[in-house]
Design an enzyme around this catalytic site. Structure first.
Site, mmCIF file in Angstrom:
data_model
loop_
_atom_site.group_PDB
_atom_site.id
_atom_site.type_symbol
_atom_site.label_atom_id
_atom_site.label_comp_id
_atom_site.label_asym_id
_atom_site.label_seq_id
_atom_site.Cartn_x
_atom_site.Cartn_y
_atom_site.Cartn_z
ATOM 1 N N ASP A 11 -14.587 -15.161 52.813
ATOM 2 C CA ASP A 11 -14.613 -15.475 54.245
ATOM 3 C C ASP A 11 -14.021 -14.284 54.985
ATOM 4 O OD1 ASP A 11 -14.732 -17.091 56.678
ATOM 5 O OD2 ASP A 11 -12.564 -17.240 56.519
ATOM 6 N N SER A 12 -14.165 -14.283 56.295
ATOM 7 C CA SER A 12 -13.561 -13.220 57.103
ATOM 8 C C SER A 12 -12.038 -13.297 57.049
ATOM 9 C CB SER A 12 -14.036 -13.348 58.551
ATOM 10 O OG SER A 12 -13.697 -14.621 59.053
ATOM 11 N N CYS A 74 -18.217 -18.645 55.248
ATOM 12 C CA CYS A 74 -18.058 -18.194 56.635
ATOM 13 C C CYS A 74 -19.421 -18.350 57.301
ATOM 14 C CB CYS A 74 -17.628 -16.735 56.635
ATOM 15 S SG CYS A 74 -17.615 -15.968 58.273
ATOM 16 N N GLU A 166 -5.695 -20.361 63.819
ATOM 17 C CA GLU A 166 -4.838 -19.413 63.089
ATOM 18 C C GLU A 166 -3.401 -19.456 63.599
ATOM 19 O OE1 GLU A 166 -6.447 -15.584 62.337
ATOM 20 O OE2 GLU A 166 -8.245 -16.437 61.457
ATOM 21 N N CYS A 198 -18.095 -23.580 62.199
ATOM 22 C CA CYS A 198 -17.203 -22.461 61.906
ATOM 23 C C CYS A 198 -16.145 -23.024 60.969
ATOM 24 C CB CYS A 198 -16.572 -21.948 63.194
ATOM 25 S SG CYS A 198 -15.218 -20.781 62.920
ATOM 26 N N HIS A 200 -13.170 -22.472 60.543
ATOM 27 C CA HIS A 200 -11.830 -22.707 61.106
ATOM 28 C C HIS A 200 -11.722 -24.081 61.776
ATOM 29 C CE1 HIS A 200 -11.192 -18.397 60.676
ATOM 30 N NE2 HIS A 200 -9.957 -18.520 61.108
HETATM 31 N N1 DGL Z 1 -14.628 -18.464 59.730
HETATM 32 C C1 DGL Z 1 -15.602 -17.797 60.545
HETATM 33 C C2 DGL Z 1 -16.886 -18.586 60.623
HETATM 34 O O1 DGL Z 1 -17.053 -19.599 59.953
HETATM 35 C C3 DGL Z 1 -15.109 -17.564 61.951
HETATM 36 C C4 DGL Z 1 -14.012 -16.581 62.069
HETATM 37 C C5 DGL Z 1 -14.488 -15.209 62.383
HETATM 38 O O2 DGL Z 1 -15.004 -14.992 63.500
HETATM 39 O O3 DGL Z 1 -14.361 -14.354 61.542
HETATM 40 O O4 DGL Z 1 -17.774 -18.209 61.342
#
Ligand code: DGL
Length: 284
Positions: A11-12, A74, A166, A198, A200
């Site tokens: 993931d990012s 992600c 976060e 997303c 998050h």
């Molecule tokens: N976790 C990322 C997603 O699912 C979002 C966070 C990011 O922008 O890196 O898109």
């Protein structure tokens, strides 16, 4: 014969841990190697070519562990880079969008589906396309056909949710105000299903649920992704029978910071032994 090779997940940063948690729950004997690209996060505000490059570098790193599967945990990387990653990977690759689209199509009763995600994911329209295609296939099979025969899809980019998650601000006044601002227009459209597009966003599920009300079903794509992972392992005889599977973490930023923020995303204890690695040295 059991296949004890681990699953590689990237993931990012930390959002993908909400997917990892569901993979652990659905397939507890699988080993996992998680890579969070914290030093280059967020991906949601970067260009398609940058996210593709990062994703291919992450793939190269995870392949050094002889993984048996890659999960792109992600949405942004799935939207921009799935095809590239799948083309270069030596093993099956699971993205997070198709399983979420399937779950949304099965859940809706009135055919009005909302999607919230980063600006990048919303901009590609991948969820819209995936839901439209899946709705057609399911309706053709006679599954939830009444609701799916005329679906309406409403999207909304909610970039601030990533920072709130976060920051640990998932149940305070600022989170509630932000959720209200983003979500009231979707609520006004009468949707009955909302995809948390997303990784998050599951952290903010409580306030999102409060704004949307009890009649709107929230789709946590991590649960759907874990189901897809399990299916692929079973179909391809790739399942493990480890009683104490390896669970390793790598981050491109500071491991102590990663572990601190990771805990609530994982929903259990603090991960330990996280190692630092940079994947930008991989040529793609
Ligand atoms: N976790 C990322 C997603 O699912 C979002 C966070 C990011 O922008 O890196 O898109």
């Amino acid at each position: 014969m059991a296949d004890k090779r681990p699953i590689g997940v990237f993931d990012s940063g930390i959002g993908g841990l909400t997917v990892l948690r569901e993979i652990w729950r659905a397939t507890p004997s699988e080993g996992t190697i998680y890579f969070g690209d914290n030093s280059r996060t967020p991906y949601g505000t970067k260009s398609a070519s940058t996210v593709r490059k990062y994703s291919l570098q992450n793939l190269k790193f995870l392949e050094t562990f002889d993984v048996k599967m890659i999960v792109i945990a992600c949405n942004t990387a799935s939207a921009y880079a799935y095809e590239e990653v799948a083309k270069h990977a030596k093993v099956p690759v699971v993205e997070v969008i198709t399983p979420g689209a399937d779950a949304a199509c099965r859940a809706t009763k009135n055919g009005r589906i909302g999607i919230i995600a980063t600006g990048a994911t919303v901009g590609t329209g991948v969820y819209k396309d995936a839901i439209t295609a899946r709705a057609k296939d399911l309706a053709d099979e006679g599954i939830n056909a009444e609701a799916l025969k005329d679906i309406k899809i409403f999207q909304k980019a909610c970039p601030m949710f990533v920072s709130l998650a976060e920051e640990g601000w998932w149940d305070n006044e600022i989170a509630r105000m932000t959720a209200g601002e983003y979500l009231e227009p979707l609520k006004a459209e009468g949707i009955d299903t909302l995809v948390l597009g997303c990784t998050h966003y599951p952290l903010l599920a409580k306030v999102i649920g409060e704004v949307m009300g009890p009649d709107v079903k929230l789709i946590n794509t991590g649960v759907a992704v874990a189901g897809t992972v399990k299916d692929i392992l079973e179909k391809n005889l790739l399942g493990s029978d480890e009683t104490d599977p390896v669970r390793k973490f790598y981050t491109s930023d500071d491991p102590a910071m990663f572990e601190q923020v990771a805990s609530p995303f994982l929903g259990q204890g603090l991960p330990s032994g996280t190692l630092h690695v940079t994947t930008d040295r991989y040529e793609v």
